[in-house]
Design an enzyme around this catalytic site. Structure first.
Site, PDB file in Angstrom:
ATOM      1  N   TYR A  45     -17.338  16.115 -14.403  1.00  0.00           N
ATOM      2  CA  TYR A  45     -17.599  14.675 -14.520  1.00  0.00           C
ATOM      3  C   TYR A  45     -18.634  14.234 -13.474  1.00  0.00           C
ATOM      4  CZ  TYR A  45     -16.801   9.672 -14.278  1.00  0.00           C
ATOM      5  OH  TYR A  45     -16.975   8.312 -14.244  1.00  0.00           O
ATOM      6  N   ARG A  92       0.833  -1.208   0.000  1.00  0.00           N
ATOM      7  CA  ARG A  92       0.000   0.000   0.000  1.00  0.00           C
ATOM      8  C   ARG A  92       0.874   1.269   0.000  1.00  0.00           C
ATOM      9  NH1 ARG A  92      -2.390   1.598   4.479  1.00  0.00           N
ATOM     10  NH2 ARG A  92      -2.693  -0.520   5.256  1.00  0.00           N
ATOM     11  N   LYS A 117      -9.384   5.722 -19.178  1.00  0.00           N
ATOM     12  CA  LYS A 117      -9.789   6.193 -20.494  1.00  0.00           C
ATOM     13  C   LYS A 117      -8.603   6.119 -21.471  1.00  0.00           C
ATOM     14  CE  LYS A 117     -13.445   6.810 -18.071  1.00  0.00           C
ATOM     15  NZ  LYS A 117     -13.780   8.061 -17.426  1.00  0.00           N
ATOM     16  N   ASP A 177      -8.767  18.313 -14.372  1.00  0.00           N
ATOM     17  CA  ASP A 177      -9.047  16.947 -14.814  1.00  0.00           C
ATOM     18  C   ASP A 177      -8.819  16.933 -16.326  1.00  0.00           C
ATOM     19  OD1 ASP A 177     -10.185  14.597 -15.786  1.00  0.00           O
ATOM     20  OD2 ASP A 177     -11.795  14.577 -14.305  1.00  0.00           O
TER      21      ASP A 177
END
Ligand SMILES: *Cc1c(COP(=O)(O)O)cnc(C)c1O
Length: 392
Positions: free
Chosen positions: A107, A55, A201, A176
């Site tokens: 978004y 992590r 994407k 973004d």
């Protein structure tokens, strides 16, 4: 040397991360290995080891962070399990009393996050319909979150202008940049403090992995976001890191092809009697067109169009054979979706209307297929819904 000063073109940088040191790889593999280990043995004598628990850090995640930073020309990158994990980690640095300004048609997931968490944490937030028209921002503004072009209405925000406003109040600006990617738009060079991506994407590019990134040149903020990601438990897995590393190599050739396809499909739709209008970056005003031309190297491969009133989009979509009816974008296959019911269903009808998302609006995310096949598919499906008399 700052990665920002690399003389190599982005088409070269996506293929090979020349900034990466690979001291651990005795074979010098041209593709970084996938280290699946959740934990790494420590030196019993207390000498610090490169990695401990996954992590906190992992070599494969480190490799994709280095590669994405190199492509962007940024000093630092963090990789997350999803794009929303990246944005949520940015938002986790806000505290009660802070003010956040966001692009209106941000978004859908970001909108959901704001509605769900900001108010409950006493964070003031406002959606700004047009940053380009603003000359001043409230002095308690801590963060400005911008998307340009927006989803799905392709509105354009002047990033350098927003960065200038933010300087006055000490606010941070985050962009973004998912739709444009590092290839088409460089928000850090325009004055943004950080860039976020949904790597799901265009960076991944194959509809087979979810990922997110934060890129910044702000060393201190990077360090605190890294700790936040560890605390939130949302970093990218080693295998998914590999998937992004693989996808990234073809980013530039995919985007070139996708943009070219998109341009041709736009032209076909603009002339079509069943189509009310086509929305691409700059469609809204001459001013936005100029801003977009100034701050971006291309229109990208995503655009929207409105069917004429009365035309049923279900009928149209059900006659498509190649183009799939699905959300998401940025992949090699062409996808079409109906934003009002598929991505902005969390908005009320009034909010949708304010955001310019009509029920006739469809969003096309163009892929790499042969454009003649795509055009024939679109025109074929449109022929089923085209009104015979188009006079009025
Ligand atoms: C998809 C998307 C996101 C969220 O990314 P996930 O990987 O789905 O969490 C954020 N911003 C934009 C512009 C997106 O298209």
């Amino acid at each position: 040397m700052s990665k920002r000063n690399t003389p190599l073109s982005i088409a070269t940088r996506v293929v090979n991360d020349f900034s990466a040191a690979r001291p651990h790889d005795q074979y010098q593999a041209v593709v970084p290995p996938i280290y699946l280990a959740s934990t790494f043995a420590q030196h019993a004598d207390g000498t610090p080891a490169a990695y401990g628990y996954q992590r906190s850090g992992n070599p494969t995640r480190g490799a994709v962070e280095s590669a994405v930073a190199y492509v962007e020309g940024a000093e630092h990158a963090l990789a997350f399990a999803t794009g929303m994990a990246a944005s949520a980690t940015i938002f986790s640095s806000l505290k009660a009393g802070d003010r956040v300004l966001l692009t209106s048609s941000v978004y859908g997931g970001t909108f959901l996050f704001a509605e769900k968490f900001f108010e409950a944490r006493a964070i003031e937030y406002q959606f700004v319909p047009d940053f380009n028209a603003i000359t001043e921002i409230p002095s308690d503004t801590a963060l400005i979150f911008v998307e340009s072009p927006t989803n799905p209405t392709l509105r354009v925000t002047d990033i350098a202008h927003v960065a200038g406003l933010a300087k006055q109040s000490g606010a941070r600006v985050v962009v973004d940049n998912t739709f444009s990617t590092s290839y088409l738009q460089d928000p850090l060079a325009l004055g943004a403090d950080a860039v976020v991506y949904s790597g799901t994407k265009y960076l991944g590019g194959h509809s087979d992995v979810l990922a997110g990134f934060i890129l910044t040149n702000d060393e201190e903020w990077y360090a605190s976001l890294k700790i936040a990601s560890k605390a939130l438990g949302n970093p990218l897995s080693p295998f998914d890191s590999y998937s992004i590393l693989r996808g990234l190599k073809t980013l530039v050739i995919r985007m070139d092809r996708q943009q070219q396809n998109a341009l041709e499909l736009r032209k076909a739709l603009e002339e079509h009697p069943a189509v009310e209008r086509v929305l691409t970056p700059g469609w809204y005003s001459e001013k936005e067109a100029q801003i977009h031309a100034r701050q971006s190297h291309g229109d990208g491969a995503l655009f929207s169009f409105e069917l004429k009133k009365g035309i049923d989009f279900h009928t149209f979509a059900s006659h498509l054979n190649i183009i799939r009816f699905a959300v998401s974008l940025g992949s090699v296959e062409t996808l079409i979706c109906h934003p009002a019911t598929m991505i902005h269903e969390d908005l009320t009808p009034e909010e949708r209307e304010k955001a310019g998302i009509s029920d006739q609006l469809l969003r096309l995310a163009v892929g790499i297929e042969d454009v003649a096949d795509l055009r024939a598919d679109l025109l074929g499906a449109l022929s089923y819904v085209t009104p015979l008399n188009n006079e009025e």
